[in-house]
Design a protein around this motif. Sequence first.
Motif, PDB file in Angstrom:
ATOM      1  N   ASP A  74       0.817  -1.203   0.000  1.00 23.81           N
ATOM      2  CA  ASP A  74       0.000   0.000   0.000  1.00 23.81           C
ATOM      3  C   ASP A  74       0.858   1.265   0.000  1.00 23.81           C
ATOM      4  OD1 ASP A  74      -2.178  -1.642   0.077  1.00 23.81           O
ATOM      5  OD2 ASP A  74      -2.519  -1.418   2.241  1.00 23.81           O
ATOM      6  N   GLU A  75       1.850   1.318   0.897  1.00 27.36           N
ATOM      7  CA  GLU A  75       2.640   2.524   1.061  1.00 27.36           C
ATOM      8  C   GLU A  75       3.723   2.673  -0.013  1.00 27.36           C
ATOM      9  OE1 GLU A  75       4.223   2.287   4.979  1.00 27.36           O
ATOM     10  OE2 GLU A  75       2.260   2.172   5.910  1.00 27.36           O
ATOM     11  N   ASN A  76       4.413   1.589  -0.323  1.00 29.11           N
ATOM     12  CA  ASN A  76       5.551   1.658  -1.228  1.00 29.11           C
ATOM     13  C   ASN A  76       5.463   0.571  -2.290  1.00 29.11           C
ATOM     14  OD1 ASN A  76       6.834   3.772   0.261  1.00 29.11           O
ATOM     15  ND2 ASN A  76       7.438   2.259   1.776  1.00 29.11           N
ATOM     16  N   SER A  77       4.471   0.649  -3.136  1.00 32.64           N
ATOM     17  CA  SER A  77       4.301  -0.384  -4.155  1.00 32.64           C
ATOM     18  C   SER A  77       5.396  -0.328  -5.212  1.00 32.64           C
ATOM     19  CB  SER A  77       2.933  -0.261  -4.820  1.00 32.64           C
ATOM     20  OG  SER A  77       2.814   1.011  -5.423  1.00 32.64           O
ATOM     21  N   LYS A  78       6.205   0.719  -5.200  1.00 40.78           N
ATOM     22  CA  LYS A  78       7.269   0.861  -6.185  1.00 40.78           C
ATOM     23  C   LYS A  78       8.551   0.133  -5.789  1.00 40.78           C
ATOM     24  CE  LYS A  78       8.659   5.200  -4.115  1.00 40.78           C
ATOM     25  NZ  LYS A  78       8.862   6.606  -4.283  1.00 40.78           N
ATOM     26  N   LEU A  79       8.626  -0.433  -4.584  1.00 36.08           N
ATOM     27  CA  LEU A  79       9.838  -1.112  -4.130  1.00 36.08           C
ATOM     28  C   LEU A  79      10.065  -2.413  -4.898  1.00 36.08           C
ATOM     29  CD1 LEU A  79       9.642  -0.665  -0.258  1.00 36.08           C
ATOM     30  CD2 LEU A  79      10.889   0.703  -1.918  1.00 36.08           C
ATOM     31  N   ILE A  80      11.338  -2.714  -5.146  1.00 37.70           N
ATOM     32  CA  ILE A  80      11.726  -3.949  -5.828  1.00 37.70           C
ATOM     33  C   ILE A  80      12.327  -4.881  -4.788  1.00 37.70           C
ATOM     34  CG2 ILE A  80      13.312  -4.955  -7.506  1.00 37.70           C
ATOM     35  CD1 ILE A  80      13.081  -2.328  -9.074  1.00 37.70           C
ATOM     36  N   THR A  81      11.928  -6.146  -4.828  1.00 37.20           N
ATOM     37  CA  THR A  81      12.453  -7.141  -3.909  1.00 37.20           C
ATOM     38  C   THR A  81      13.570  -7.916  -4.593  1.00 37.20           C
ATOM     39  OG1 THR A  81      10.277  -7.363  -2.899  1.00 37.20           O
ATOM     40  CG2 THR A  81      11.854  -9.119  -2.465  1.00 37.20           C
ATOM     41  N   ILE A  82      14.739  -7.954  -3.953  1.00 29.88           N
ATOM     42  CA  ILE A  82      15.842  -8.778  -4.458  1.00 29.88           C
ATOM     43  C   ILE A  82      15.778 -10.086  -3.700  1.00 29.88           C
ATOM     44  CG2 ILE A  82      18.347  -9.007  -4.610  1.00 29.88           C
ATOM     45  CD1 ILE A  82      18.470  -5.968  -4.922  1.00 29.88           C
ATOM     46  N   LYS A  83      15.694 -11.190  -4.454  1.00 28.43           N
ATOM     47  CA  LYS A  83      15.499 -12.512  -3.860  1.00 28.43           C
ATOM     48  C   LYS A  83      16.741 -13.374  -4.014  1.00 28.43           C
ATOM     49  CE  LYS A  83      10.548 -12.397  -4.770  1.00 28.43           C
ATOM     50  NZ  LYS A  83       9.433 -13.095  -5.377  1.00 28.43           N
ATOM     51  N   SER A  84      16.827 -14.378  -3.168  1.00 28.44           N
ATOM     52  CA  SER A  84      17.961 -15.300  -3.196  1.00 28.44           C
ATOM     53  C   SER A  84      17.853 -16.227  -4.409  1.00 28.44           C
ATOM     54  CB  SER A  84      17.995 -16.139  -1.919  1.00 28.44           C
ATOM     55  OG  SER A  84      19.007 -17.109  -1.997  1.00 28.44           O
TER      56      SER A  84
ATOM     57  N   ASP B  23      14.605 -18.196  -3.748  1.00 30.45           N
ATOM     58  CA  ASP B  23      13.553 -17.209  -4.002  1.00 30.45           C
ATOM     59  C   ASP B  23      13.084 -16.491  -2.735  1.00 30.45           C
ATOM     60  OD1 ASP B  23      12.451 -16.053  -6.261  1.00 30.45           O
ATOM     61  OD2 ASP B  23      10.525 -17.066  -5.992  1.00 30.45           O
ATOM     62  N   GLN B  24      13.858 -16.577  -1.650  1.00 30.21           N
ATOM     63  CA  GLN B  24      13.506 -15.863  -0.421  1.00 30.21           C
ATOM     64  C   GLN B  24      13.910 -14.396  -0.569  1.00 30.21           C
ATOM     65  OE1 GLN B  24      15.045 -17.595   3.179  1.00 30.21           O
ATOM     66  NE2 GLN B  24      14.752 -15.736   4.365  1.00 30.21           N
ATOM     67  N   PRO B  25      13.043 -13.456  -0.200  1.00 27.49           N
ATOM     68  CA  PRO B  25      13.399 -12.040  -0.285  1.00 27.49           C
ATOM     69  C   PRO B  25      14.575 -11.703   0.632  1.00 27.49           C
ATOM     70  CG  PRO B  25      11.039 -12.313  -0.039  1.00 27.49           C
ATOM     71  CD  PRO B  25      11.652 -13.654   0.193  1.00 27.49           C
ATOM     72  N   LEU B  26      15.542 -10.948   0.086  1.00 26.16           N
ATOM     73  CA  LEU B  26      16.719 -10.553   0.856  1.00 26.16           C
ATOM     74  C   LEU B  26      16.740  -9.058   1.142  1.00 26.16           C
ATOM     75  CD1 LEU B  26      19.436 -12.561  -1.146  1.00 26.16           C
ATOM     76  CD2 LEU B  26      18.247 -13.265   0.935  1.00 26.16           C
TER      77      LEU B  26
END
Length: 160
Positions: free
Chosen positions: A77-87, A151-154
């Motif tokens: 909701d607050e930061n939908s623009k964030l990118i998740t870097i995954k393992s 695929d775990q978020p880091l």
Amino acid sequence: MDLRDIQNLIKFVAKSGASEVKLEMDDFKITIKTAGEEVKAETTYIQHVPMSAPVAQPAPQAVPVAAAPVESAPVADENSKLITIKSPIIGTFYRKPSPDKPSFVEVGSTISKGDVLCVIEAMKLFNEIEAEVTGKIVKVLVDDASPVEFDQPLFLVDPS
């Protein structure tokens, strides 16, 4: 004793679990040493990781399943623009190249494509995880020296 007999003897010794065998004949001597203890230590280590993962998986899966919607909903909701870097692999997550060195990145660090973010140790190999995006580290999602799954978020990265 011909080459085939020697090969069969080596196979037999390897299967028997003996660490060393010496064979002395009139015209030659053969000593066969296997890495029995080293192989057992590696096997124990390899078995330890999967054994700890299944035992640890039910509890962590239960906790993140309950916690994930709580954390994901505000982030979405607050930061939908964030990118998740995954393992990209299973292993142990390290934020530093060695214990006496500083972390690769901290919260607030600006990163570029190709920058090393962390290392993941898998079977005694240290794999550098590089950034695929340019941006700013908003959050580190994994503690140092923690096991991570594929695929775990880091990290959370703000690309702007």
